[in-house]
Structure formats: structure tokens, C-alpha cells
Design an enzyme around this catalytic site. Structure first.
Site, PDB file in Angstrom:
ATOM      1  N   SER A   1      -7.607  -6.605   9.748  1.00 43.32           N
ATOM      2  CA  SER A   1      -9.036  -6.857   9.945  1.00 43.32           C
ATOM      3  C   SER A   1      -9.656  -7.663   8.815  1.00 43.32           C
ATOM      4  O   SER A   1     -10.794  -8.105   8.927  1.00 43.32           O
ATOM      5  CB  SER A   1      -9.779  -5.528  10.081  1.00 43.32           C
ATOM      6  OG  SER A   1      -9.618  -4.755   8.896  1.00 43.32           O
TER       7      SER A   1
ATOM      8  N   HIS B   1       0.816  -1.221   0.000  1.00 45.91           N
ATOM      9  CA  HIS B   1       0.000   0.000   0.000  1.00 45.91           C
ATOM     10  C   HIS B   1       0.850   1.273   0.000  1.00 45.91           C
ATOM     11  O   HIS B   1       0.343   2.345   0.321  1.00 45.91           O
ATOM     12  CB  HIS B   1      -0.950   0.007   1.199  1.00 45.91           C
ATOM     13  CG  HIS B   1      -2.067  -0.998   1.090  1.00 45.91           C
ATOM     14  ND1 HIS B   1      -2.904  -1.326   2.146  1.00 45.91           N
ATOM     15  CD2 HIS B   1      -2.500  -1.742   0.040  1.00 45.91           C
ATOM     16  CE1 HIS B   1      -3.788  -2.233   1.750  1.00 45.91           C
ATOM     17  NE2 HIS B   1      -3.565  -2.507   0.481  1.00 45.91           N
TER      18      HIS B   1
ATOM     19  N   GLY C   1      -2.422  -9.090  12.503  1.00 48.51           N
ATOM     20  CA  GLY C   1      -2.898  -7.737  12.803  1.00 48.51           C
ATOM     21  C   GLY C   1      -3.621  -7.034  11.677  1.00 48.51           C
ATOM     22  O   GLY C   1      -3.427  -5.842  11.472  1.00 48.51           O
TER      23      GLY C   1
ATOM     24  N   ASN D   1      -4.208 -12.404  15.585  1.00 52.45           N
ATOM     25  CA  ASN D   1      -4.915 -11.124  15.649  1.00 52.45           C
ATOM     26  C   ASN D   1      -5.535 -10.930  17.030  1.00 52.45           C
ATOM     27  O   ASN D   1      -5.785 -11.887  17.748  1.00 52.45           O
ATOM     28  CB  ASN D   1      -6.026 -11.091  14.582  1.00 52.45           C
ATOM     29  CG  ASN D   1      -6.328  -9.684  14.088  1.00 52.45           C
ATOM     30  OD1 ASN D   1      -5.413  -8.914  13.817  1.00 52.45           O
ATOM     31  ND2 ASN D   1      -7.597  -9.336  13.990  1.00 52.45           N
TER      32      ASN D   1
HETATM   33  N1  APR Z   1      -2.099  -7.192  18.083  1.00 51.81           N
HETATM   34  C1  APR Z   1      -2.701  -7.880  17.079  1.00 51.81           C
HETATM   35  N2  APR Z   1      -3.740  -7.393  16.387  1.00 51.81           N
HETATM   36  C2  APR Z   1      -4.205  -6.178  16.720  1.00 51.81           C
HETATM   37  C3  APR Z   1      -3.617  -5.400  17.762  1.00 51.81           C
HETATM   38  C4  APR Z   1      -2.528  -5.970  18.463  1.00 51.81           C
HETATM   39  N3  APR Z   1      -1.915  -5.322  19.463  1.00 51.81           N
HETATM   40  N4  APR Z   1      -4.310  -4.235  17.859  1.00 51.81           N
HETATM   41  C5  APR Z   1      -5.266  -4.279  16.927  1.00 51.81           C
HETATM   42  N5  APR Z   1      -5.211  -5.441  16.235  1.00 51.81           N
HETATM   43  C6  APR Z   1      -6.058  -5.889  15.129  1.00 51.81           C
HETATM   44  C7  APR Z   1      -7.486  -5.396  15.201  1.00 51.81           C
HETATM   45  O1  APR Z   1      -8.266  -6.284  15.986  1.00 51.81           O
HETATM   46  C8  APR Z   1      -7.894  -5.397  13.728  1.00 51.81           C
HETATM   47  O2  APR Z   1      -8.457  -6.647  13.350  1.00 51.81           O
HETATM   48  O3  APR Z   1      -5.528  -5.355  13.942  1.00 51.81           O
HETATM   49  C9  APR Z   1      -6.574  -5.192  12.993  1.00 51.81           C
HETATM   50  C10 APR Z   1      -6.411  -3.816  12.359  1.00 51.81           C
HETATM   51  O4  APR Z   1      -7.365  -3.669  11.354  1.00 51.81           O
HETATM   52  P1  APR Z   1      -7.477  -2.320  10.494  1.00 51.81           P
HETATM   53  O5  APR Z   1      -7.490  -1.140  11.381  1.00 51.81           O
HETATM   54  O6  APR Z   1      -8.642  -2.493   9.554  1.00 51.81           O
HETATM   55  O7  APR Z   1      -6.095  -2.277   9.680  1.00 51.81           O
HETATM   56  P2  APR Z   1      -5.676  -3.061   8.375  1.00 51.81           P
HETATM   57  O8  APR Z   1      -6.312  -4.406   8.332  1.00 51.81           O
HETATM   58  O9  APR Z   1      -4.195  -2.989   8.292  1.00 51.81           O
HETATM   59  O10 APR Z   1      -6.295  -2.158   7.237  1.00 51.81           O
HETATM   60  C11 APR Z   1      -6.088  -2.534   5.905  1.00 51.81           C
HETATM   61  O11 APR Z   1      -7.114  -0.536   5.108  1.00 51.81           O
HETATM   62  O12 APR Z   1      -7.481   1.755   5.190  1.00 51.81           O
HETATM   63  C12 APR Z   1      -6.784   0.740   4.579  1.00 51.81           C
HETATM   64  O13 APR Z   1      -4.803   0.982   3.401  1.00 51.81           O
HETATM   65  C13 APR Z   1      -5.302   0.900   4.713  1.00 51.81           C
HETATM   66  O14 APR Z   1      -3.597  -0.785   4.860  1.00 51.81           O
HETATM   67  C14 APR Z   1      -4.842  -0.362   5.380  1.00 51.81           C
HETATM   68  C15 APR Z   1      -5.968  -1.322   5.024  1.00 51.81           C
END
Ligand code: APR
Length: 233
Positions: free
Chosen positions: A177, A109, A175, A201
Site C-alpha cells: 500500500s 520486517h 502488493g 497492485n
Molecule cells: N494482488 C495485488 N495486490 C493486492 C492484492 C492482490 N491479490 N490484494 C491486495 N493487494 C494490495 C492492496 O490493494 C494494498 O495496496 O496489497 C496492498 C496491501 O497493503 P497493506 O495491507 O498495507 O500491506 P503492506 O503494504 O505489506 O504493509 C506494509 O505495514 O503493518 C505493517 O509491517 C507491516 O509489512 C507490513 C507493512
């Protein structure tokens, strides 16, 4: 699975959460109270350029305040010591994997510390702020933007990622979603191609049902434990 040689690891915002960077969709998420469509799209860049540049300027500044955590360090250690093939595909635009020492990795990304010229396509390292910032050094146009893949744009290095997924013996998702494609579909591609699949996660993700195994907990604990386990096999 008996013999694991080729590993693909997908990381998301959750791996950097314990370093102090907000996730995208959590309660403290960056987008809380603000629609992503307002910020992370090519149309937003056209219509409200300063808002978009400032948003990423703030994210870039925040990088200076944080450090890699135990999960980044464990993956970097695995990268340095794993004798087989390994690819860390991160959705994150921070540089915490690199700062921990990982090298076999890519940013699908984009990166906060890179700039892209919207006029001529030149990409290059960038620090500082873009609001009121420099013109493109290559073409001279006032068209610099963060080198970030916005919604509706094609992620980087998809061919390389797909090839690694097709060959993988093990796919591990950490980590994320599972809300954003194509990354959310990697588990299905890898599993279909015969890989074992593991999710680490904080909570079950949208795609948990696609994994052979899901472990729930913070990345700083789960990732070092998994790394210990995989090297001891
Ligand atoms: N350890 C493990 N997992 C964790 C922790 C932690 N300490 N804290 C949060 N999480 C998990 C949450 O439960 C969630 O499922 O990490 C996940 C984060 O999800 P998002 O905020 O949706 O981030 P991500 O999946 O990286 O988003 C994907 O979306 O907006 C776009 O381009 C952006 O790269 C990003 C993409």
C-alpha cells in the site's frame, strides 16, 4: 529502458492475499477494529505481552494452512533464471517466497518462523507458539518475542537494500500500500538513482505517482505476465 541487468523487487501483503493471508489495511485486514499500536510496538510487548505473543502465534499457525500462489512461484522462477543481479525485499513475515523456491531475498520486517530474545538478542528458527513457551536457550531468560520489526524499530538489512536500490536498473513494487516507511520510499530512492520503476497492485497505492508505470490487477495474474515479459526482452 534498454538494458536491464539489476532488479530489485519489493513485495507486501498483497502478494500473499490470494494464498489466503489477510492484508494489513484491506477490508479484511488484520488490524480492522484494532489499532496497530495496540499490537505491533515494543511498548505493547511490555504492557500486554500475552496479547502480542498470541497475535503472532495465530499468524504463525495460519501459515500452515496456506501455500505459495502463482505470483510467488513466478518470482521464484525469475530468481532461479535471471542472469543478472536480483534481490527480492519482502515486507512480509510469512515464508511463502522461500516455499516457492526463492533464494535471493530478505525479510526486512522479520519472520514469523524466527524468534528473538529480548534480553540477549539471540535470533533463531522458531515453530509453534510463544504464549507460555520456552525461555531463551542461550541466556535462560523468559524474554522470547517474535522476530518481527515492530513500529518504531529499525528494519533489517537496510544497508544492503539501499546499496541494491542505488545500483538497480529496475525497481518493481508488488502488493504493497505504500503506507509504511522506509519501504514506501524505496521507489523514490531507486528512481532518483536512475532506475525504471514499475508498480503491480490491486489498486493505486499511496505512492503510485512516484512510479513510471502502475499496472492494476491481482498479483497472481500480473506477476507471471511481467516475468514472462522481462525474460523475453
Ligand atoms: N494482488 C495485488 N495486490 C493486492 C492484492 C492482490 N491479490 N490484494 C491486495 N493487494 C494490495 C492492496 O490493494 C494494498 O495496496 O496489497 C496492498 C496491501 O497493503 P497493506 O495491507 O498495507 O500491506 P503492506 O503494504 O505489506 O504493509 C506494509 O505495514 O503493518 C505493517 O509491517 C507491516 O509489512 C507490513 C507493512
Amino acid at each position: 529502458m534498454a538494458d536491464i541487468e539489476r532488479i530489485v523487487i519489493l513485495t507486501g501483503a498483497g502478494i500473499s492475499a490470494e494464498s489466503g493471508l489477510a492484508t494489513f489495511r484491506g477490508a479484511d485486514g488484520l488490524w480492522e477494529g484494532r489499532r496497530v499500536e495496540e499490537i505491533c510496538t515494543p511498548v505493547a510487548l511490555l504492557q500486554d505481552r500475552e496479547l502480542v505473543l498470541d497475535f503472532y502465534d495465530q499468524r504463525r499457525l495460519a501459515l500452515a494452512e496456506v501455500e505459495p500462489n502463482a505470483a510467488h512461484r513466478a518470482l521464484a522462477w525469475l530468481d532461479a533464471h535471471w542472469p543478472g543481479e536480483l534481490l527480492i525485499v519482502t515486507q512480509n513475515v510469512d515464508d511463502l517466497h522461500e516455499r516457492a523456491g526463492a533464494t535471493r531475498m530478505l525479510h526486512m520486517h522479520g519472520e514469523l518462523l524466527s524468534a528473538l530474545c529480548g534480553a540477549c538478542g539471540t535470533r533463531g528458527g522458531f515453530a509453534g507458539t510463544m504464549v507460555g513457551g520456552p525461555r531463551c536457550a542461550a541466556c535462560g531468560q523468559d524474554a522470547m518475542r517474535p522476530d518481527i520489526v515492530f513500529f518504531g524499530e529499525m528494519p533489517y538489512e537496510m544497508e544492503r537494500i539501499e546499496a541494491a536500490l542505488m545500483a538497480a536498473d529496475l525497481f518493481v513494487s508488488i502488493g504493497t500500500s505504500g503506507a509504511v516507511y522506509p519501504a514506501a520510499g524505496f521507489v523514490q530512492s531507486a528512481r532518483h538513482a536512475g532506475a525504471d520503476t514499475l508498480e503491480l497492485n490491486l489498486e493505486p497505492s499511496a505512492g503510485s505517482g512516484f512510479f513510471h508505470e502502475t499496472r492494476i490487477g491481482p498479483a497472481s495474474l500480473l506477476v507471471p505476465a511481467w516475468v514472462d515479459e522481462i525474460v523475453a526482452r
